[in-house]
Design a protein around this motif. Structure first.
Motif, PDB file in Angstrom:
ATOM      1  N   ARG A 171      34.901  40.747  36.545  1.00 50.24           N
ATOM      2  CA  ARG A 171      33.794  40.171  36.837  1.00 50.24           C
ATOM      3  C   ARG A 171      32.741  40.838  35.441  1.00 50.24           C
ATOM      4  N   ARG A 172      32.786  41.870  35.321  1.00 47.74           N
ATOM      5  CA  ARG A 172      31.550  42.551  34.421  1.00 47.74           C
ATOM      6  C   ARG A 172      32.117  41.905  32.829  1.00 47.74           C
ATOM      7  N   CYS A 174      33.699  39.183  32.390  1.00 50.28           N
ATOM      8  CA  CYS A 174      33.128  37.653  32.238  1.00 50.28           C
ATOM      9  C   CYS A 174      31.716  37.381  32.465  1.00 50.28           C
ATOM     10  N   LEU A 175      30.986  38.181  32.843  1.00 53.27           N
ATOM     11  CA  LEU A 175      29.683  37.998  33.013  1.00 53.27           C
ATOM     12  C   LEU A 175      28.912  38.287  31.374  1.00 53.27           C
ATOM     13  N   VAL A 194      34.867  29.950  32.935  1.00 51.56           N
ATOM     14  CA  VAL A 194      34.724  31.519  33.279  1.00 51.56           C
ATOM     15  C   VAL A 194      33.476  31.674  34.319  1.00 51.56           C
ATOM     16  N   LEU A 195      32.547  30.933  34.410  1.00 49.69           N
ATOM     17  CA  LEU A 195      31.653  31.187  35.359  1.00 49.69           C
ATOM     18  C   LEU A 195      31.991  30.828  36.605  1.00 49.69           C
ATOM     19  N   LYS A 197      35.115  31.070  37.479  1.00 48.45           N
ATOM     20  CA  LYS A 197      36.173  32.276  37.965  1.00 48.45           C
ATOM     21  C   LYS A 197      35.299  33.500  38.397  1.00 48.45           C
ATOM     22  N   THR A 198      34.066  33.539  37.853  1.00 44.40           N
ATOM     23  CA  THR A 198      33.478  34.819  38.193  1.00 44.40           C
ATOM     24  C   THR A 198      32.723  34.715  39.632  1.00 44.40           C
ATOM     25  N   ILE A 201      35.832  35.333  42.027  1.00 47.98           N
ATOM     26  CA  ILE A 201      35.881  36.731  41.965  1.00 47.98           C
ATOM     27  C   ILE A 201      34.635  37.387  42.870  1.00 47.98           C
ATOM     28  N   SER A 202      33.409  37.116  42.589  1.00 45.04           N
ATOM     29  CA  SER A 202      32.609  37.754  43.370  1.00 45.04           C
ATOM     30  C   SER A 202      32.590  37.641  44.818  1.00 45.04           C
ATOM     31  N   ARG A 223      27.118  40.802  46.214  1.00 44.26           N
ATOM     32  CA  ARG A 223      28.101  40.096  45.535  1.00 44.26           C
ATOM     33  C   ARG A 223      28.113  38.828  46.124  1.00 44.26           C
TER      34      ARG A 223
END
Length: 410
Positions: A171-172, A174-175, A194-195, A197-198, A201-202, A223
């Protein structure tokens, strides 16, 4: 030589005339068939293969049938194994370079076939290292998928903290990429992917943090709130500014609704039903209108509304304030809508969610009637809930309905 043959065949076949001094012979009047050597003629086959098979089947029907079944089953198993190998073993990794695919096959073997977490983690790490050496994009779906699979393995073997650590790192990263490179020209589509996916994940991190083995509710809320805010903010930006060229589609309504539901359940567990209710309502607006999941969301919404009237839904004290009465009436209306919607869904489209949703809605209506001081109505709803739960194998619903009936009868 011929004399020997003839003498064996017939000792009277010739005589010797003594006056001729043995030079002349007198043949017997009896005819002698000449010896012929003819070419061997093969005998016709008595049975063909098909005829022999029929004869064997008639004589041993059970054994022949069993043998034929075993042969067909063996051939089918061989073909199916070949299909599985090419589709799921080789086909799954067709987007990976062969050195990476080899490591991943070993990792999956120790994950799905012969569970060995230590070996599986080792091969996952080796696969990621080889992929990095070969220059694979660390934010591609393939590499992110490997990292998520690694976290899933750790969760499966109850290494929840380690699973959280893996997902937090992903997550880190990707952000950081979205903030630094997401606005660059040519990265529009990758930013969307990517956003998204993030966000997923959150949501998973929120689930893990809130689990009974971690119980970090503050981190879970952080989260989940970020996921919901990001989803809605991106959706509103696209509606206001339009979709940029190359951005592609954002998350589907069902995916957005899933994020909203996760946060709503989190607020329910914290007894903050006034925050859960609007989230369930938003999720319901995004759900397919005539679906079994909409039935579940209506039930969840009705429970959140009813829980705002009292600390216990089974309290027998009638609501006193106007707000409480309004909330209880709204809760009853939503539970009734859930039953109506479930009845309108065709039988071939119904899932377990519909059956369980009906049982829950009936039980909730019993509790609402009980709270409103209507014991007869409550008893009827509890009876219907018990029958419905029993029919669909919802044992928890059966027990709760029986408790409700005992409570009303007391």
């Amino acid at each position: 030589m011929f004399g020997k043959i003839f003498s064996r065949a017939n000792s009277r076949s010739f005589t010797i005339d003594s006056s001729a001094r043995g030079r002349s012979t007198t043949l017997s009047s009896r005819a002698i068939n000449p010896l012929r050597i003819s070419r061997a003629i093969p005998r016709a086959r008595e049975y063909t293969t098909t005829a022999a098979a029929r004869k064997l089947w008639k004589k041993y029907p059970f054994s022949v049938s069993l043998a034929a079944f075993c042969i067909c089953a063996g051939a089918g198993s061989l073909l199916y194994t070949n299909y599985i190998y090419n589709t799921y073993i080789l086909g799954t990794f067709h987007n990976f370079p062969e050195p990476v695919a080899q490591k991943l096959r070993r990792a999956l073997y120790f994950t799905n076939i012969s569970l060995s977490p230590r070996d599986a983690v080792k091969y996952y790490r080796q696969a990621l290292a080889v992929a990095d050496e070969l220059g694979m994009d660390p934010f591609s779906d393939e590499i992110l998928g490997v990292k998520i699979q690694l976290a899933a393995l750790l969760e499966r073997v109850q290494q929840y903290r380690k699973a959280i650590d893996v997902l937090e790192i992903v997550r880190r990263d990707c952000l950081a990429w979205v903030e630094l490179l997401g606005d660059k020209e040519g990265n529009e589509g990758k930013r969307t992917r990517v956003l998204g996916k993030t966000v997923g994940i959150s949501v998973k991190l929120g689930e893990l943090y809130a689990g009974e083995y971690v119980q970090d509710r503050e981190a879970a809320e952080e989260r989940l709130v970020w996921a919901v805010e990001t989803v809605l903010r991106e959706k509103q930006r696209r509606e206001k500014e339009g979709v940029k060229e190359g951005e592609g589609d954002w998350m589907t309504d069902e995916e957005i609704g899933g994020a909203l539901e996760s946060l709503a359940h989190h607020y329910e567990e914290k007894n903050q039903h006034y925050l859960a209710a609007p989230l369930f309502l938003q999720a319901l607006a995004l759900a397919p209108p005539k679906s079994c999941h909409a039935v579940v969301l209506m039930n969840n919404l009705s429970i959140s509304l009813a829980q705002q009237t009292a600390s216990s839904p089974s309290s027998t004290t009638p609501p006193s304030s106007t707000i409480e009465q309004t909330n209880l009436a709204s809760a009853t209306a939503w539970a009734t809508k859930a039953l109506t919607l479930s009845a309108a869904i065709p039988a071939d489209q119904k899932t377990e969610e519909c059956d369980v949703g009906c049982a829950v809605a009936m039980h909730n209506l019993g509790e609402f009637a009980e709270r409103a001081g209507k014991p007869d109505e409550a008893r009827r709803w509890y009876g219907d809930a018990r029958k419905t739960a029993q029919a669909c194998g919802f044992q928890e619903g059966v027990l709760m309905a029986e408790e409700g009936r005992k409570r009303v009868a007391a």
